[in-house]
Enzyme design. Structure first.
Site, PDB file in Angstrom:
ATOM      1  CB  CYS A 203      -1.021  -0.046   1.127  1.00 53.30           C
ATOM      2  SG  CYS A 203      -2.477   0.940   0.705  1.00 53.30           S
TER       3      CYS A 203
ATOM      4  CD  GLU B 185      -1.431  -6.139   4.943  1.00 52.56           C
ATOM      5  OE1 GLU B 185      -1.182  -6.405   3.753  1.00 52.56           O
ATOM      6  OE2 GLU B 185      -1.607  -4.974   5.365  1.00 52.56           O
TER       7      GLU B 185
ATOM      8  CG  HIS C  98      -3.720  -3.503   2.904  1.00 54.35           C
ATOM      9  ND1 HIS C  98      -2.759  -3.040   3.777  1.00 54.35           N
ATOM     10  CD2 HIS C  98      -4.364  -2.411   2.440  1.00 54.35           C
ATOM     11  CE1 HIS C  98      -2.822  -1.718   3.838  1.00 54.35           C
ATOM     12  NE2 HIS C  98      -3.790  -1.308   3.026  1.00 54.35           N
TER      13      HIS C  98
HETATM   14  N1  GLN Z   1      -1.850   6.757   2.682  1.00 54.22           N
HETATM   15  C1  GLN Z   1      -1.993   6.032   1.472  1.00 54.22           C
HETATM   16  C2  GLN Z   1      -3.336   6.258   0.802  1.00 54.22           C
HETATM   17  O1  GLN Z   1      -4.262   6.703   1.416  1.00 54.22           O
HETATM   18  C3  GLN Z   1      -1.756   4.541   1.699  1.00 54.22           C
HETATM   19  C4  GLN Z   1      -2.701   3.908   2.661  1.00 54.22           C
HETATM   20  C5  GLN Z   1      -2.233   2.591   3.213  1.00 54.22           C
HETATM   21  O2  GLN Z   1      -1.041   2.309   3.228  1.00 54.22           O
HETATM   22  N2  GLN Z   1      -3.139   1.783   3.702  1.00 54.22           N
HETATM   23  O3  GLN Z   1      -3.498   5.987  -0.351  1.00 54.22           O
END
Ligand code: GLN
Length: 532
Positions: free
Chosen positions: A382, A510, A508
């Protein structure tokens, strides 16, 4: 299938005793007997969901396939049971009140005065039963967050009291307490347990089963004493002793016949104890692994719980690669050009963690530049993936000021940008791109090698996205966009094919790695990390 049975798990004496693990273990044992089981968590705080909570307050925010930002205990439920949870599996006091207040504004209560009892408790009870009636589960396990005696817990306990009264044998309460060891007296103390049970009894709940968390073996005598003082059967006092891994807990519970006791108390046939063969094989393999794989985790939170699912995914995949995971936390705020070599040199692989906001971001770029130029297997998740593309834009494409709009609103090279539909959003809670989305993977990629299929679905939680205006330039210079959302054309996976393993995912992975089904990307990342 008969009527749905409800098991409530409450906690006393102290928080953090592992109600989530006990709930998951009970779920696992019942599931292994062929029952259809789900677990839900009720959190007594006023937030609508934990999405707006700082991880320092409440650990990682877990995300369900249907896009709900949830308590991290749902991660344990999914990892132990291999099931998928949904929005209905995590309720907060905030949501209960909101729904009651919304109904009141609509005039649904026909002039009545709205009160905690019966209106709030009815709404709690409705939510407890919703999962059972909707999805035809044999067992719904409901874990109540917090500790008995907290002001916030009262409406939940009152609801359990009523449900136990209404449902008779179809409802049961498992109470988890703590038995401290006083070193000076060389004695284990049961008094806090007695008090905590009294507290439950004072609100009209007689626990059916007690699970005593302890650091030392509890004697039969001690259990007998607890049984006597707390009105609980002797065989219904179970110990939960500290284990090297939480995945041992179901076996320890089975040894003490916890599932059997539950079935008997609920008037169900007991039959033979399940063999739990795949689970035991996993544990055997885990215990056998001697060599380690050293993974550096680059993130800004000095708190294990903030990266719970990532830690579990690494350790599961290490087991399936016959390695012990040695996870080194590297605070990204403290990583600099000067110390990066010393900190990352010994790592077999590096994960750059998800996150929000500016703090610690420069350290992530430093780490990524190092792992990219030293060909260390690297996994960006992410925000970690977004940082991979920003670092690449700065140091390979030559855009020194490349950034994400999140960090620098005015950057002329916004390789990570905000989506049109996100711009108008003013409410922070529950408005990100959330939940499972489709992704199509290019066949000639590390990601495809890992998944061995083209069509996947993975869970998201972010506002910002790869800016497709730069796609061609990235690809021409060696960073490929190998996973694409077929509907929106958004980039979901990037990688540098010329490196050993350098993959970033906007989603994600995970959240969907479980004990018996470790995630393919984590498996492949750990495999790359151990092949010298
Ligand atoms: N801050 C980033 C976004 O909003 C990544 C978010 C995250 O890592 N879950 O896109």
């Amino acid at each position: 299938m008969g009527e749905t049975k409800y098991i409530f798990v409450t906690g006393g004496v102290a928080s953090s005793l592992g109600k989530g693990i006990i709930s998951s273990s009970i779920g696992k044992l019942l599931q292994a007997r062929g029952y259809n089981v789900t677990i839900q968590k009720f959190d007594p705080y006023i937030n609508i969901d934990p999405g707006t909570l700082n991880p320092y307050e409440h650990g990682e925010c877990y995300v369900t396939v249907d896009g709900h930002e949830a308590d991290l205990d749902l991660g344990h439920y999914e990892r132990f049971l291999g099931i998928q949870t949904t929005k209905a599996n995590n309720i907060t006091t905030g949501r209960i009140y909101k729904s009651v207040i919304d109904k009141e504004r609509k005039g649904d209560f026909l002039g009545k005065t709205i009160q905690v009892v019966p209106h709030i408790t009815d709404e709690i009870k409705r939510n407890v039963k919703l999962l059972g009636s909707k999805n035809k589960f044999d067992f719904v396990i409901t874990e109540i967050g917090g500790t008995v005696g907290d002001i916030e817990s009262f409406p939940y306990l009152e609801s359990i009291r009523q449900l136990k009264w209404e449902m008779g044998r179809n409802a049961l309460c498992v109470h988890l307490t703590y038995v401290p060891y006083l070193a000076a007296a060389k004695e284990l103390k049961t008094k806090p347990t007695q008090h905590s049970v009294k507290e439950l009894q004072s609100v009209g709940i007689q626990p059916d089963i007690l699970v005593l968390r302890t650091e030392h073996q509890l004697s039969a005598e001690l259990r007998k004493k607890v049984a006597l003082f707390c009105n609980v059967d002797e065989n219904a006092v179970v110990q939960s002793i500290d284990m090297p891994t939480i995945y041992e807990v179901p076996l320890k519970m089975q040894e003490q016949g916890l599932d059997e006791t539950i079935l008997k108390k609920m008037g169900m046939p007991v039959g033979e104890a399940p063999a739990l063969i795949p689970w035991k094989k996993f544990l055997e393999r885990r215990n056998k692994a001697k060599e380690t794989v050293k993974i550096g985790l680059v993130g800004k939170y000095d708190l294990q719980d903030a990266y719970k699912s990532i830690l579990e995914s690494i350790s599961q995949s290490a087991t399936y690669n016959d390695r012990k995971a040695d996870i080194q936390f590297l605070n990204s705020e403290k990583l600099t050009e000067e110390n990066v070599e010393q900190k990352l040199k010994g790592m077999d692989g590096v994960i750059v963690c998800p996150g929000f906001g500016q703090r610690g971001i420069e350290g992530k770029f430093v780490a990524l530049k190092y792992t990219r130029t030293h060909n260390i297997p690297t996994f960006g998740i992410c925000l970690g993936m977004q940082c991979m593309t920003i670092e690449f834009a700065r140091n390979v494409l030559g855009y020194e000021d490349a950034n994400s709009r999140e960090m620098d609103e005015k950057t002329p090279h916004n390789v990570i940008d905000i989506m049109e539909e996100q711009k108008a959003i003013t409410n922070m809670g529950g408005t990100m791109r959330l939940g499972a989305y489709d992704c199509v993977i290019s066949k000639d990629s590390k990601a495809f090698e890992a998944y061995k299929k083209e069509h996947i679905q993975e869970r998201h939680r972010h506002r910002y996205e790869f800016n497709n205006d730069y796609k061609k330039e990235f690809e021409e210079n060696g960073m490929k966009c190998v996973g694409i959302n077929p509907e929106s054309d958004l980039v979901e996976i990037v990688e540098i094919p010329s490196l050993k393993w350098f993959v970033g995912t906007q989603f994600h992975p995970e959240y969907s790695s479980t004990v018996l089904n470790p995630h393919p990307l984590f498996l492949s990342f750990i495999k790359a990390a151990i092949t010298k």
